[in-house]
Design an enzyme around this catalytic site. Structure first.
Site, PDB file in Angstrom:
ATOM      1  N   TRP A 115      -0.811   8.905  -1.263  1.00  0.00           N
ATOM      2  CA  TRP A 115      -1.307   7.616  -1.680  1.00  0.00           C
ATOM      3  C   TRP A 115      -2.764   7.684  -1.915  1.00  0.00           C
ATOM      4  O   TRP A 115      -3.333   7.048  -3.253  1.00  0.00           O
ATOM      5  CB  TRP A 115      -1.096   6.831  -0.997  1.00  0.00           C
ATOM      6  N   ASP A 161      -6.958   0.529   1.405  1.00  0.00           N
ATOM      7  CA  ASP A 161      -5.864   0.856   0.826  1.00  0.00           C
ATOM      8  C   ASP A 161      -4.903   0.017   2.005  1.00  0.00           C
ATOM      9  O   ASP A 161      -4.474   1.203   2.937  1.00  0.00           O
ATOM     10  CB  ASP A 161      -4.902   2.168   0.520  1.00  0.00           C
ATOM     11  N   LYS A 178       5.687  -3.114   2.014  1.00  0.00           N
ATOM     12  CA  LYS A 178       5.369  -2.780   3.095  1.00  0.00           C
ATOM     13  C   LYS A 178       5.865  -3.738   4.202  1.00  0.00           C
ATOM     14  O   LYS A 178       6.701  -3.655   5.207  1.00  0.00           O
ATOM     15  CB  LYS A 178       4.286  -1.756   3.462  1.00  0.00           C
TER      16      LYS A 178
END
Ligand SMILES: *Cc1c(COP(=O)(O)O)cnc(C)c1O
Length: 361
Positions: free
Chosen positions: A103, A173, A197
């Site tokens: 990511w 993030d 998530k």
């Protein structure tokens, strides 16, 4: 009424608190006397405005978000933020990124399209199995921010200590760890999280951004890419993801009702301990991450071979445990044990893995 449900270890979209799903079910046909489902409601209605306002306030209460931070609900998931962040926050055109896995790599690739990216630390040398030392990073004077992916969903890494940014703002993030533990918002310039998530349905990001970082000199940017457009319109520059705001609001209230983020963190630590204690004691299964950098949310693990990994996935699936296959880029297995996964689910999974090991070992 009881429904038959599986233990779902998906990395996202992921399992939701049953109490929240039941409330949504009860409100589905007629939300509080409106004669409508929230899905059918105008985002300009008083009733929906109240849902959005309460969601924001409950999130502010949960995280203790200071008044000089804006809370924005934006579409495009976490991925759009990979672009919006450099477009909005690169004033000098330079930013520092810490590379800890898939990511952060994606975020780096997008930022490079906007300006100069300095990768100030990386754990690529060991296949992203640890968090690099970030206590003395080489941060240039003109850097606009330091960027981290605070929980690498695929590799199962998390920071036990935030980087020393040497006075530069930190952008994080938090997609796969959002609201999993207390967070001191003023340590950051910006925090963002795709909500599918750990919080709600896919298709929305929560961005928490310090007000002075929201610029009004970016008219040449497409309007949707400007934080200012979202901030000025109270996250309703266009039709927002009403359904996600509604569901996330319910999850925020649920988290408050169980004692907030401190209580949630205790539960998450207990769940992760069950998983890691098992991996540390097993001869067949091994964790892949340096113990001090292990995620409380995503637990990757492997056996000695791909074939055996695949057998385990099939075995657990047959026993009613879903989505234990590791991400396609790294293989192996992964149990995502987000906020909504009950400890009973983790204990049952460990029992199942133990049984497999006994039968095969
Ligand atoms: C899932 C994930 C993303 C991407 O989220 P989308 O909503 O699919 O764009 C970004 N960062 C992290 C850490 C993630 O886990």
């Amino acid at each position: 009424m009881k429904y038959e449900r599986t233990y779902n270890f998906s990395a996202g979209p992921a399992t939701m608190p049953e109490a929240v799903l039941e409330e949504i079910r009860d409100e589905m046909m007629n939300y509080r006397g409106s004669g409508m489902c929230v899905m059918e409601m105008s985002h300009r209605s008083k009733m929906f405005q109240q849902i959005a306002d309460e969601a924001e306030q409950d999130l502010r209460d949960l995280m203790g978000i200071p008044d000089n931070y804006k809370v924005l609900f934006i579409q495009g998931g976490a991925t759009l933020q990979f672009s919006m962040i450099p477009m909005n926050l690169m004033k000098n055109g330079v930013a520092c990124y810490v590379e800890t896995g898939a990511w952060s790599k994606k975020a780096i690739a997008e930022a490079k399209k906007v300006g100069e990216v300095k990768v100030v630390a990386s754990s690529k040398d060991k296949n992203y199995s640890y968090i690099p030392d970030c206590s003395d990073l080489d941060i240039p004077d003109n850097a606009d921010y330091v960027y981290i992916c605070e929980n690498e969903t695929i590799h199962g890494l998390t920071y036990s200590k935030l980087p020393n940014t040497k006075g530069k703002i930190l952008v994080s993030d938090q997609s796969s760890m959002f609201l999993s533990r207390p967070c001191n918002v003023s340590d950051y310039g910006m925090i963002y999280a795709g909500v599918q998530k750990n919080v709600g349905p896919a298709g929305m990001v929560v961005a928490i951004i310090r007000e002075d970082l929201i610029r009004d000199d970016l008219e040449s940017l497409p309007v949707y890419m400007q934080y200012k457009a979202h901030a000025d319109a109270g996250s309703m520059y266009n039709t927002p993801n009403c359904w996600a705001i509604y569901v996330c609001g319910k999850v925020f209230k649920y988290l408050k009702s169980i004692g907030g983020l401190e209580a949630m963190a205790k539960l998450n630590e207990a769940k992760a301990k069950v998983m890691y204690d098992f991996l540390d004691s097993s001869k067949m299964f091994n964790g892949t991450v340096a113990p001090c950098d292990r995620s409380l949310m995503n637990v990757p693990f492997v056996t000695e071979s791909k074939e055996l990994d695949a057998e385990v996935v099939a075995y657990t699936k047959a026993a009613g445990f879903e989505n234990l296959k590791g991400h396609k880029s790294v293989g192996g297995l992964r149990a995502s044990i987000y906020n909504a996964m009950p400890i009973e689910g983790v204990e049952a999974l460990v029992e199942c893995l133990k049984k497999f090991e006994q039968e095969r070992g």
